[in-house]
Design a protein around this motif. Structure first.
Motif, PDB file in Angstrom:
ATOM      1  N   SER A 151      -5.981  -7.201  -2.446  1.00 45.65           N
ATOM      2  CA  SER A 151      -5.474  -5.913  -1.950  1.00 45.65           C
ATOM      3  C   SER A 151      -6.648  -4.975  -1.739  1.00 45.65           C
ATOM      4  N   ARG A 157       0.088  -3.694  -0.218  1.00 43.07           N
ATOM      5  CA  ARG A 157      -0.166  -4.238  -1.558  1.00 43.07           C
ATOM      6  C   ARG A 157       0.293  -5.694  -1.644  1.00 43.07           C
ATOM      7  N   GLU A 193      -3.122  -2.664  -8.958  1.00 45.75           N
ATOM      8  CA  GLU A 193      -2.839  -4.104  -8.916  1.00 45.75           C
ATOM      9  C   GLU A 193      -2.589  -4.629 -10.325  1.00 45.75           C
ATOM     10  N   CYS A 225      -0.091   1.825   0.471  1.00 47.27           N
ATOM     11  CA  CYS A 225      -0.883   1.296  -0.647  1.00 47.27           C
ATOM     12  C   CYS A 225      -1.774   2.362  -1.270  1.00 47.27           C
TER      13      CYS A 225
END
Length: 356
Positions: A151, A157, A193, A225
């Protein structure tokens, strides 16, 4: 211009910075004749997983990977190496032969220490892609040390982009984090993440990204994201700021805030912490070589020195036959079962073992 840039780097190196992340190094030089790129035909990949944009409407022939680029990167490296324990991380991207240029820019001691590439920022999540990309880089240069990311700030994402059958899963997010830090190379973890955060769906009024505003409603651009990290579930804006941030924090991100995951021993955050701590006990997973074993999709199997690693990238239970004498290594936190030499991996399971 080059001398001025090097002087700027020297200023910060003298201040004690550990190194530099060099953005879009493929584009450092411009075409001497200032030629326009030709348009890209629609059938040749007019769109990308990033968004439909002016950049993706062109074949990038005249504005990337100029032959003068490596000479300047060598000057950057020479300056950086005159200071102790500093690092240069580049970002390399291009439509045509990107891995070839990746190796060119990282394959010798006088070039970059490492660099991002965009191979695993695609919409694909299959074992063949991991095998092919890593093998191609390794075959081209034994010296090149890769950097991997699933990512970043320009792509949806990974928890959403690679969701199996479109169903986001905390167990898949855990497995992907384990996979990322088990590959040969330096892993880069994008903010959130480690929390397993998914892509945020925004309204037009909430958008800040010029790409998203231009492309709406075909694409919302890159803002999905880029939303704030949720620190505290019950606080306004999830504790990110007392003031309204540029982008909103959705409720499901608040539910996965750091303080909420701290209380849940089965959370993605606890898994990530525990797994990376466990990984530090096995040097082969950090500095070891890598070679791939034959396995049917969606199983990915490879060896890091004496450690065999097997992941189930799919949403159904899969089996794999282990080499005779394989000794399981426990403590990593991913689910698996072993019956003699048969490995049974539930959806998004993983196995680590020591070879005889």
């Amino acid at each position: 211009m080059q001398d001025e840039l090097l002087a700027t780097l020297k200023f910060w190196l003298d201040k004690g910075v550990d190194g530099f992340r060099l953005d879009a190094i493929s584009h450092f030089m411009h075409d001497k004749a200032l030629r326009d790129n030709p348009p890209k035909p629609q059938q040749a990949g007019y769109t990308s997983n990033l968004c439909l944009s002016a950049y993706n409407m062109q074949r990038h022939i005249y504005d990337v990977f100029h032959p003068e680029n490596p000479a300047f990167l060598k000057r950057l490296r020479k300056l950086t190496d005159s200071y102790k324990d500093r690092v240069l991380v580049g970002e390399i991207g291009g439509d045509e032969e990107p891995l070839k240029h990746y190796v060119e820019y990282t394959g010798t001691p006088e070039m970059l220490h490492t660099a991002y590439n965009f191979s695993f920022l695609s919409n694909r999540c299959d074992a063949a892609q991991f095998r092919d990309v890593i093998t191609e880089i390794k075959k081209a240069s034994d010296y090149s040390w890769p950097a991997w990311a699933f990512s970043n700030h320009d792509f949806p994402r990974v928890a959403t982009r690679w969701a199996r059958d479109g169903k986001e899963s905390a167990e898949q997010a855990k497995m992907l984090n384990a996979l990322l830090v088990s590959l040969r190379g330096t892993p880069f973890i994008y903010q959130g993440e480690e929390l397993g955060l998914n892509e945020v769906t925004l309204t037009y009024e909430q958008l800040q990204d010029p790409f998203g505003k231009y492309l709406w409603p075909e694409s919302q651009g890159r803002d999905g994201c880029r939303t704030p990290i949720p620190w505290e579930k019950a606080k306004p804006n999830a504790g990110f700021s007392k003031h309204e941030p540029w982008l909103p924090v959705p409720q499901n991100h608040k539910d996965n805030a750091v303080d909420a995951q701290e209380k849940d021993k089965n959370s993605a955050l606890h898994f990530f912490r525990n797994f990376t701590k466990w990984r530090r006990q096995h040097s082969a997973l950090i500095t070891g070589d890598i070679s791939f074993l034959k396995a049917a999709e969606p199983v990915l199997a490879f060896v890091r020195d004496k450690i065999i690693v097997v992941f189930n990238l799919g949403g159904k239970t899969e089996t794999y036959i282990l080499p005779e004498g394989t000794k399981p290594l426990d403590g990593h936190g991913l689910p698996y079962e072993v019956a003699k030499t048969q490995l049974i991996l539930p959806p998004f399971g993983g196995f680590f073992g020591e070879l005889k």
